[in-house]
Design a protein around this motif. Structure first.
Motif, PDB file in Angstrom:
ATOM      1  N   LEU A  32       3.457  13.122   3.173  1.00 52.08           N
ATOM      2  CA  LEU A  32       3.802  12.547   1.871  1.00 52.08           C
ATOM      3  C   LEU A  32       4.716  11.332   2.027  1.00 52.08           C
ATOM      4  CD1 LEU A  32       4.408  15.783  -0.238  1.00 52.08           C
ATOM      5  CD2 LEU A  32       2.610  14.079  -0.625  1.00 52.08           C
TER       6      LEU A  32
ATOM      7  N   ARG B 183       6.139   5.818  -4.545  1.00 53.73           N
ATOM      8  CA  ARG B 183       5.243   6.409  -5.536  1.00 53.73           C
ATOM      9  C   ARG B 183       5.932   7.457  -6.404  1.00 53.73           C
ATOM     10  NH1 ARG B 183       0.083   4.893  -4.035  1.00 53.73           N
ATOM     11  NH2 ARG B 183      -0.222   4.378  -1.852  1.00 53.73           N
TER      12      ARG B 183
ATOM     13  N   GLU C 202       0.817  -1.202   0.000  1.00 53.28           N
ATOM     14  CA  GLU C 202       0.000   0.000   0.000  1.00 53.28           C
ATOM     15  C   GLU C 202       0.850   1.251   0.000  1.00 53.28           C
ATOM     16  OE1 GLU C 202      -3.206   2.581   0.067  1.00 53.28           O
ATOM     17  OE2 GLU C 202      -3.124   0.437  -0.378  1.00 53.28           O
ATOM     18  N   THR C 203       2.038   1.186   0.629  1.00 55.07           N
ATOM     19  CA  THR C 203       2.888   2.359   0.734  1.00 55.07           C
ATOM     20  C   THR C 203       4.177   2.191  -0.050  1.00 55.07           C
ATOM     21  OG1 THR C 203       3.853   1.509   2.798  1.00 55.07           O
ATOM     22  CG2 THR C 203       1.976   2.991   2.992  1.00 55.07           C
TER      23      THR C 203
ATOM     24  N   ASP D 241       2.934   8.283   2.990  1.00 54.73           N
ATOM     25  CA  ASP D 241       2.144   7.721   1.901  1.00 54.73           C
ATOM     26  C   ASP D 241       3.017   7.082   0.827  1.00 54.73           C
ATOM     27  OD1 ASP D 241      -0.743   7.539   1.234  1.00 54.73           O
ATOM     28  OD2 ASP D 241      -0.096   8.449  -0.654  1.00 54.73           O
TER      29      ASP D 241
ATOM     30  N   ARG E  23      -2.196  12.426  -5.094  1.00 54.13           N
ATOM     31  CA  ARG E  23      -2.514  11.126  -5.691  1.00 54.13           C
ATOM     32  C   ARG E  23      -3.504  11.273  -6.844  1.00 54.13           C
ATOM     33  NH1 ARG E  23      -3.164   6.714  -0.890  1.00 54.13           N
ATOM     34  NH2 ARG E  23      -3.210   5.352  -2.713  1.00 54.13           N
TER      35      ARG E  23
ATOM     36  N   VAL F 111      -2.327  15.233   0.350  1.00 55.77           N
ATOM     37  CA  VAL F 111      -1.839  13.950  -0.161  1.00 55.77           C
ATOM     38  C   VAL F 111      -2.855  13.361  -1.144  1.00 55.77           C
ATOM     39  CG1 VAL F 111      -1.278  11.564   0.455  1.00 55.77           C
ATOM     40  CG2 VAL F 111      -0.407  13.444   1.848  1.00 55.77           C
ATOM     41  N   ALA F 112      -4.141  13.490  -0.817  1.00 56.27           N
ATOM     42  CA  ALA F 112      -5.179  12.982  -1.729  1.00 56.27           C
ATOM     43  C   ALA F 112      -5.144  13.739  -3.052  1.00 56.27           C
ATOM     44  CB  ALA F 112      -6.556  13.123  -1.082  1.00 56.27           C
TER      45      ALA F 112
ATOM     46  N   LEU G 130      -1.791  12.503  -9.998  1.00 61.03           N
ATOM     47  CA  LEU G 130      -0.982  11.421 -10.557  1.00 61.03           C
ATOM     48  C   LEU G 130      -1.850  10.390 -11.272  1.00 61.03           C
ATOM     49  CD1 LEU G 130       1.714  10.827  -7.811  1.00 61.03           C
ATOM     50  CD2 LEU G 130       2.074  11.672 -10.132  1.00 61.03           C
ATOM     51  N   ARG G 131      -3.018  10.101 -10.711  1.00 60.53           N
ATOM     52  CA  ARG G 131      -3.931   9.169 -11.393  1.00 60.53           C
ATOM     53  C   ARG G 131      -4.360   9.748 -12.736  1.00 60.53           C
ATOM     54  NH1 ARG G 131      -6.118   8.434  -6.190  1.00 60.53           N
ATOM     55  NH2 ARG G 131      -7.778   9.929  -6.632  1.00 60.53           N
TER      56      ARG G 131
ATOM     57  N   PHE H  26       5.811   8.539  -0.771  1.00 62.67           N
ATOM     58  CA  PHE H  26       6.497   9.430  -1.700  1.00 62.67           C
ATOM     59  C   PHE H  26       7.888   9.804  -1.177  1.00 62.67           C
ATOM     60  CE2 PHE H  26       2.009  10.290  -2.647  1.00 62.67           C
ATOM     61  CZ  PHE H  26       2.014  10.198  -4.027  1.00 62.67           C
TER      62      PHE H  26
END
Length: 229
Positions: free
Chosen positions: A28, A8, A4-5, A31, A121, A117-118, A124-125, A33
């Motif tokens: 970050l 990234r 999960e982490t 998560d 992400r 952070v969301a 990036l998606r 990064f």
């Protein structure tokens, strides 16, 4: 790190307030990064060019070069790394100027580090595109290739930010369907409760300008936007 982490990528954070910078780095890093911190605009621009981060998080009010100028210089050089602005001001004019320079998102202080952070992400998606192969979409003189994340208008390539690309892709996925601004915020940005509908208007204006005479986006006054069927 767990799956999960897993790593990234490197995020460049240019922020001159130590307390905010340390908090952003902490969240970050948690998560998955990598984080490169810079305290002033000149150092931030140099790091962006040298390190090629996956996302740049730029405070607008920085010593030396402001974050908006860093973004402008990157875009002028053809660097379309996703950019998220941080600012202490909740001024619509500032927000619109930032988006017009090619920023992908905008966060006003004080902010939740989890929300930032969301946002990282999310951009990036959007930049990565869909996992599965999709056929190119053609509307009028505009061709959008979801797999390659490319757009051409009347045969000429069009350079869009990741957010601009996803906005156009969202509209072109259902030609003739009119989307309200709130629907576009939810479908493209993914957090309608935290963004104003003016954000949609600015991005639509930017996409139209880049597509030029070939633009297929139409305004439905009082409702929203659609592309020609």
């Amino acid at each position: 790190m767990t799956a999960e982490t897993s790593y990234r990528g490197l995020v460049l954070v240019v922020e001159d307030e130590p307390a905010i910078a340390d908090l952003v780095r902490l969240y970050l890093t948690r998560d998955g990064f990598g984080v490169q911190m810079e305290r002033d605009g000149e150092a931030g621009l140099s790091a962006a060019r040298r390190l090629r981060p996956v996302v740049c998080v730029l405070d607008i009010a920085l010593p030396g070069l402001p974050g908006t100028e860093i973004c402008r210089r990157l875009r002028e050089a053809g660097d379309w790394t996703p950019v998220i602005f941080l600012t202490a001001r909740d001024d619509e004019v500032d927000r619109i100027v930032g988006l017009e320079l090619g920023a992908d998102d905008y966060v006003t202080k004080p902010f939740s580090p989890r929300e930032l952070v969301a946002r990282v992400r999310a951009v990036l998606r959007r930049a990565a595109g869909p996992d599965g192969a999709e056929q190119p979409r053609v509307v009028g003189a505009v061709t959008l290739d979801p797999a390659r994340r490319t757009v051409t208008a009347a045969g000429a390539p069009v350079q869009l930010t990741s957010t601009e690309f996803d906005l156009l892709a969202h509209l072109m996925a259902r030609p003739g369907r009119v989307f309200s601004r709130e629907e576009l915020l939810a479908g493209v940005w993914g957090y309608a409760a935290h963004a104003g509908t003016r954000t949609v208007d600015v991005h639509v204006a930017q996409v139209r300008a880049k597509l030029g005479p070939a633009s297929v986006i139409r305004t439905h006054r009082g409702v929203g936007y659609a592309v020609d069927a």
